[in-house]
Design an enzyme around this catalytic site. Structure first.
Site, PDB file in Angstrom:
ATOM      1  N   GLU A   1       8.296  34.321   5.998  1.00 21.87           N
ATOM      2  CA  GLU A   1       9.684  34.447   6.443  1.00 21.87           C
ATOM      3  C   GLU A   1      10.489  33.365   5.732  1.00 21.87           C
ATOM      4  O   GLU A   1      10.159  32.186   5.812  1.00 21.87           O
ATOM      5  CB  GLU A   1       9.771  34.262   7.959  1.00 21.87           C
ATOM      6  CG  GLU A   1      11.182  34.449   8.498  1.00 21.87           C
ATOM      7  CD  GLU A   1      11.312  34.021   9.950  1.00 21.87           C
ATOM      8  OE1 GLU A   1      12.143  34.615  10.657  1.00 21.87           O
ATOM      9  OE2 GLU A   1      10.605  33.090  10.385  1.00 21.87           O
TER      10      GLU A   1
ATOM     11  N   HIS B   1      11.184  41.407  15.708  1.00 24.31           N
ATOM     12  CA  HIS B   1      11.315  40.791  17.028  1.00 24.31           C
ATOM     13  C   HIS B   1      12.545  39.893  17.160  1.00 24.31           C
ATOM     14  O   HIS B   1      12.908  39.504  18.259  1.00 24.31           O
ATOM     15  CB  HIS B   1      10.065  39.964  17.328  1.00 24.31           C
ATOM     16  CG  HIS B   1       9.882  38.824  16.376  1.00 24.31           C
ATOM     17  ND1 HIS B   1       9.547  39.018  15.055  1.00 24.31           N
ATOM     18  CD2 HIS B   1      10.013  37.483  16.531  1.00 24.31           C
ATOM     19  CE1 HIS B   1       9.469  37.843  14.442  1.00 24.31           C
ATOM     20  NE2 HIS B   1       9.751  36.894  15.321  1.00 24.31           N
ATOM     21  N   ASP B   2      13.183  39.564  16.032  1.00 26.25           N
ATOM     22  CA  ASP B   2      14.362  38.693  16.046  1.00 26.25           C
ATOM     23  C   ASP B   2      15.659  39.451  15.797  1.00 26.25           C
ATOM     24  O   ASP B   2      16.727  38.835  15.730  1.00 26.25           O
ATOM     25  CB  ASP B   2      14.232  37.609  14.964  1.00 26.25           C
ATOM     26  CG  ASP B   2      13.317  36.476  15.371  1.00 26.25           C
ATOM     27  OD1 ASP B   2      13.154  36.245  16.583  1.00 26.25           O
ATOM     28  OD2 ASP B   2      12.766  35.810  14.476  1.00 26.25           O
TER      29      ASP B   2
ATOM     30  N   ASP C   1       0.568  35.686  13.029  1.00 23.14           N
ATOM     31  CA  ASP C   1       1.721  34.835  12.767  1.00 23.14           C
ATOM     32  C   ASP C   1       1.248  33.397  12.589  1.00 23.14           C
ATOM     33  O   ASP C   1       0.514  32.880  13.438  1.00 23.14           O
ATOM     34  CB  ASP C   1       2.700  34.912  13.947  1.00 23.14           C
ATOM     35  CG  ASP C   1       4.118  35.213  13.501  1.00 23.14           C
ATOM     36  OD1 ASP C   1       4.593  34.487  12.615  1.00 23.14           O
ATOM     37  OD2 ASP C   1       4.734  36.155  14.032  1.00 23.14           O
TER      38      ASP C   1
ATOM     39  N   ASP D   1       5.829  32.005   9.527  1.00 26.85           N
ATOM     40  CA  ASP D   1       7.135  31.774  10.136  1.00 26.85           C
ATOM     41  C   ASP D   1       7.932  30.719   9.360  1.00 26.85           C
ATOM     42  O   ASP D   1       7.388  29.687   8.961  1.00 26.85           O
ATOM     43  CB  ASP D   1       6.915  31.310  11.581  1.00 26.85           C
ATOM     44  CG  ASP D   1       8.191  31.218  12.373  1.00 26.85           C
ATOM     45  OD1 ASP D   1       8.867  32.247  12.511  1.00 26.85           O
ATOM     46  OD2 ASP D   1       8.507  30.119  12.869  1.00 26.85           O
TER      47      ASP D   1
END
Length: 566
Positions: A260, A334-335, A106, A203
């Protein structure tokens, strides 16, 4: 079942790969402190090899105060001590590579932790070398709101100025207008790529470039502040920055990149992913994640309407194919809430069958599929009953906001958290029926879902009909059938509210994919224009599925059927 030919190597490796997302804190604890770690991941490499995935994406493993579970980084070149050491990471990377697995990390460079040395220096004065590494203003100049509630501007007494934080106040936004900041980031990229990692998940990459006029965002109903995305998402220089990053660093390595991209539609995503523009390989979009929102955003009780879901997925399939881009395919991460709870049916009767159906629907599309840890088991949303059981900063803020300001009852708010909290995805991986689901010998940092005695890896591996082995077969099909990578996608029956039907078409072969998104038996007739009399069954989540395709098919509840014609 039909015999399949091996796929050619003409496409980039990441186009025919399947990615497995590991949330390190919740995957496997090797040292008994209740927190997952790098050696825990290393211990489970044989499991991941057995599943058949190609790439592991690790959520942030860098040094961090953990205000936002590692997305607040205080040192990009050090490993978070609770996860292990740099030697542990290097051993994990070496063993993964030896086992045929690639690893992507990430990359969080829209913001840092407020404990990062850059910010510690920046906040001291207006004239030190790091003073403009972040975004400072003399006053609150717009209505931008933090993603976690409240204003996106925080006052720092040392400078008598406000700094921008699109997320928690402990996550100040970097100033990408400053070329020194960009070069610092590129040095970080080289540091990890030279260690041998295989790419990055980036991210909130669409937020890097802020509109320098800092306009007000539209006021969102029931929120005290406007949206920060108006001046952040897809800003005026974001493509310039990414092209520079690609030119100076990314293009020098054989890697994969996925960004993302909040508030980015398919047309905008084409600019990020078109190969000729030399930016990113693919992006994560949120269009299908927003379909069950209401006036309170994601904390809603709505179900995703299938017709709208098909429209969004088709837009992205069509646009990425047309622009020479590439799709990332995911149901959860994960979100987000667990896929089987949100899009399927997590009842005892239909949990496994609907989990398999969702896997089929996604994995037969064009793009790179992402499996979130436990998705291959059909893990469900958390069963928390008290706010004290939640750990996520967002969940705690929402509970306070909804109960104190919006007038929701505690019970109703807890129900919304059960449906949509990010903690649903962060409960420990369920390895076996022993205490703490085999995740740790100690009390886990967040409670294990009580259904772990039934839903766990040990049980899945002992059951030849489990969700695990079904996912294993889906992954194998992607490796074996070139049409899944290369075929053109074509939606069928767009307005059908129960069935998601589509084709994958090649020059001399085709796939028909049929998925029932309901708990009803549906008699379904495929359009007569679909010529597939010689089609053979490739995969189905029902053992008695017809081996040969017929234009009329009885589709059982949450049934999935894929037929291949050559």
């Amino acid at each position: 079942m039909m015999e399949m030919t091996k796929m050619s190597n003409k496409t980039a490796w990441w186009k025919k790969s399947v990615v497995y997302q590991v949330y390190p804190k919740s995957f496997c604890d090797s040292n008994g402190d209740g927190i997952g770690d790098l050696n825990g991941i290393r211990k489970k490499i044989p499991y991941l090899v057995k599943l058949g995935v190609d790439v592991l994406w690790l959520n942030p493993i860098y040094a961090s105060p953990q205000v936002d579970n590692g997305y607040d980084i205080s040192n990009y070149r050090e490993i978070e001590p609770t996860f292990g050491t740099m030697e542990d990471f290097e051993n994990l990377l070496a063993e993964a590579h030896e086992a045929g697995l690639k690893i992507i990390l990430d990359l969080v460079v829209n913001h840092t932790s407020d404990q990062h040395p850059w910010f510690q220096e920046s906040r001291k004065s207006k004239d030190n070398p790091y003073s403009d590494y972040y975004i400072w203003k003399d006053e609150v100049i717009n209505n931008w709101g933090s993603s976690f509630g409240g204003s996106a501007w925080e006052y720092a007494e040392e400078r008598a100025q406000y700094y921008l934080h699109c997320f928690a106040k402990e996550q100040p936004d970097l100033n990408w207008e400053n070329p020194k900041v960009r070069q610092e980031v590129y040095d970080i990229l080289r540091f990890w790529l030279d260690k041998g990692i295989d790419g990055f998940r980036m991210d909130v990459i669409s937020l890097l470039s802020k509109d320098q006029s800092f306009p007000d965002g539209p006021v969102i109903q029931n929120k005290a502040y406007g949206s920060y995305y108006a001046g952040c998402a897809n800003g005026p220089r974001v493509h310039e920055f990414l092209q520079e990053m690609n030119r100076e660093v990314l293009s020098k390595y054989d890697i994969m990149t996925v960004g993302e991209a909040p508030h980015t539609n398919a047309d905008e995503a084409a600019l990020y992913t078109d190969e000729s523009r030399k930016e990113l390989n693919m992006v994560f979009h949120f269009d299908h994640m927003h379909l069950d929102y209401d006036e309170n955003g994601k904390y809603a009780t709505n179900r995703v309407p299938l017709v709208a879901l098909k429209k969004i997925m088709t837009q992205w399939q069509d646009k990425m194919h047309e622009c020479n881009g590439w799709n990332s395919l995911y149901w959860c991460n994960h979100d987000q809430a667990r896929a089987v709870t949100r899009f399927g049916n997590d009842s005892e009767e239909y949990r496994e069958i609907s989990a398999k159906m969702l896997g089929t629907c996604l994995h037969m599309m064009q793009g790179t599929p992402y499996i979130y840890e436990g998705e291959e088991l059909g893990m469900t949303n958390a069963d928390f009953t008290r706010i004290e059981e939640y750990k996520d900063v967002e969940a705690l803020d929402i509970f306070k906001d909804f109960t104190e300001r919006k007038g929701f009852s505690k019970e109703d708010t807890l129900h919304l958290l059960h449906l949509k909290s990010r903690d649903n995805a962060r409960t420990p991986m369920q390895w076996d029926a022993s205490e703490n689901a085999g995740f740790s010998e100690a009390q886990p940092w967040i409670r294990v879902n009580a259904n772990y005695k039934k839903i766990n890896v040990e049980n899945a591996l002992a059951d030849s009909d489990s969700v695990f082995y079904y996912y294993q077969k889906l992954i194998a099909l992607r490796h074996e059938l070139p049409i899944i990578t290369d075929g053109v996608y074509e939606l069928l029956d767009a307005e059908n509210e129960k069935i998601y039907a589509y084709l994958r078409k090649g020059e001399k072969e085709s796939l028909i994919v049929l998925c029932n998104f309901t708990d009803e038996t549906v008699e379904y007739e495929v359009d007569e224009s679909v010529k597939a009399e010689r089609s053979e069954l490739v995969i189905s989540n029902y053992k008695d599925a017809p081996e040969k395709f017929a234009s009329k098919i009885t589709m059982k509840p949450y049934g999935a059927y894929v037929y291949y014609t050559k």
